[in-house]
Design an enzyme around this catalytic site. Sequence first.
Site, PDB file in Angstrom:
ATOM      1  N   ASN A  13     115.784  64.570 -15.193  1.00  0.00           N
ATOM      2  CA  ASN A  13     115.897  63.455 -16.139  1.00  0.00           C
ATOM      3  C   ASN A  13     116.206  62.196 -15.348  1.00  0.00           C
ATOM      4  O   ASN A  13     117.326  62.001 -14.883  1.00  0.00           O
ATOM      5  CB  ASN A  13     117.010  63.749 -17.155  1.00  0.00           C
ATOM      6  N   TRP A  14     115.189  61.322 -15.185  1.00  0.00           N
ATOM      7  CA  TRP A  14     115.354  60.133 -14.358  1.00  0.00           C
ATOM      8  C   TRP A  14     116.130  59.019 -15.056  1.00  0.00           C
ATOM      9  O   TRP A  14     116.451  58.019 -14.428  1.00  0.00           O
ATOM     10  CB  TRP A  14     113.991  59.592 -13.946  1.00  0.00           C
ATOM     11  N   LYS A  15     116.344  59.168 -16.348  1.00  0.00           N
ATOM     12  CA  LYS A  15     117.057  58.149 -17.132  1.00  0.00           C
ATOM     13  C   LYS A  15     116.367  56.785 -16.938  1.00  0.00           C
ATOM     14  O   LYS A  15     115.141  56.714 -16.882  1.00  0.00           O
ATOM     15  CB  LYS A  15     118.535  58.150 -16.782  1.00  0.00           C
ATOM     16  N   HIS A 103     120.049  64.131 -26.114  1.00  0.00           N
ATOM     17  CA  HIS A 103     120.907  63.962 -24.934  1.00  0.00           C
ATOM     18  C   HIS A 103     122.178  63.234 -25.351  1.00  0.00           C
ATOM     19  O   HIS A 103     122.164  62.388 -26.239  1.00  0.00           O
ATOM     20  CB  HIS A 103     120.153  63.173 -23.864  1.00  0.00           C
ATOM     21  N   GLU A 105     123.798  60.887 -24.122  1.00  0.00           N
ATOM     22  CA  GLU A 105     123.732  59.427 -24.060  1.00  0.00           C
ATOM     23  C   GLU A 105     122.992  58.861 -25.258  1.00  0.00           C
ATOM     24  O   GLU A 105     123.328  57.780 -25.759  1.00  0.00           O
ATOM     25  CB  GLU A 105     123.065  59.008 -22.743  1.00  0.00           C
ATOM     26  N   GLU A 175     125.188  70.714 -21.930  1.00  0.00           N
ATOM     27  CA  GLU A 175     125.624  69.622 -21.061  1.00  0.00           C
ATOM     28  C   GLU A 175     126.998  69.140 -21.522  1.00  0.00           C
ATOM     29  O   GLU A 175     127.103  68.297 -22.403  1.00  0.00           O
ATOM     30  CB  GLU A 175     124.611  68.481 -21.052  1.00  0.00           C
ATOM     31  N   GLY A 181     127.516  62.714 -14.936  1.00  0.00           N
ATOM     32  CA  GLY A 181     127.674  61.491 -14.165  1.00  0.00           C
ATOM     33  C   GLY A 181     129.094  61.240 -13.691  1.00  0.00           C
ATOM     34  O   GLY A 181     129.393  60.146 -13.209  1.00  0.00           O
ATOM     35  N   SER A 218     126.065  67.098 -13.758  1.00  0.00           N
ATOM     36  CA  SER A 218     126.348  66.970 -12.325  1.00  0.00           C
ATOM     37  C   SER A 218     125.845  68.172 -11.531  1.00  0.00           C
ATOM     38  O   SER A 218     126.536  68.692 -10.650  1.00  0.00           O
ATOM     39  CB  SER A 218     127.848  66.750 -12.093  1.00  0.00           C
ATOM     40  N   GLY A 239     120.263  65.343 -13.562  1.00  0.00           N
ATOM     41  CA  GLY A 239     120.260  63.897 -13.714  1.00  0.00           C
ATOM     42  C   GLY A 239     120.117  63.196 -12.381  1.00  0.00           C
ATOM     43  O   GLY A 239     119.043  63.120 -11.798  1.00  0.00           O
ATOM     44  N   GLY A 240     121.227  62.687 -11.860  1.00  0.00           N
ATOM     45  CA  GLY A 240     121.199  61.887 -10.638  1.00  0.00           C
ATOM     46  C   GLY A 240     120.523  62.562  -9.462  1.00  0.00           C
ATOM     47  O   GLY A 240     119.792  61.908  -8.698  1.00  0.00           O
TER      48      GLY A 240
END
Length: 266
Positions: A13-15, A103, A105, A175, A181, A218, A239-240
């Site tokens: 997930n590149w956000k 998600h 967010e 999640e 994050g 994470s 994610g990151g």
Amino acid sequence: MTSAARRYLIAGNWKMYKTLDEARDFTRQLYNQAKAADSALADIVLCPPATALERVAHTVRELQAPFAVGAQTMESREQGAYTGEISPGMAVDCGATYVIIGHSERREYYNETDATVNAKIKAALAHDLTPIICVGESLAQREDGVTDDWVAQQVNAAIEGLDAAVFPKLTFAYEPIWAIGTGKTCEAAEANRVCALIRRTLAQRGAAQLTRILYGGSVKPDNSRELLSQSDIDGALVGGASLDPEGFTRIINDALALVAQPAPVS
């Protein structure tokens, strides 16, 4: 290690990162590093921003890469005066075959609710999109001891009105919000316990053995092997770490290595 009936799924997930050129270049770099990935053993999904969906899908086709493409969200309705949204048909037209739904967010910043998540799941299925449905608790909810009740309630709300026959087409992602994050990671055994809870919740409404359940929060190259080795974790929503082709490749390779392990002798 996931059941033999369920392939690993590793989704990045590149956000809100990567321009068109950056998305194209990343896809090429990932292909060069992970081209040996066997799509019969694991599914690899890239979820770029909506602006880069078509560019990534085109690059995947051009390279004949073993990757699928997913949208990060979508509107449940087909069309209309919904400024800024993309419909499921638009996502498909851009080359998406997966879509992330609910998600944390999206729930926190854009007021998505259990009802909108349920509507989006139904719309995704109607367009042959595989939904990756996110559920998870906040730090306050975990400290209050309501993790299980909260997650089960989110799962039940997500599948409201769905026939159990579609459960194999669903993917869930646990999640824990407090681990997204933040650098904090849910202990592997605890992540597995909650993923097993999700499966039991689904089983109360119908068969759940073919439903894939991912862990997200994470996930990094230095913890992915332990997480992916758990019995009820069928992959990762990354994610990151998915923004770095080298690190993401290491996570993919961890999944493939676990698949390649010989079955224990009984």
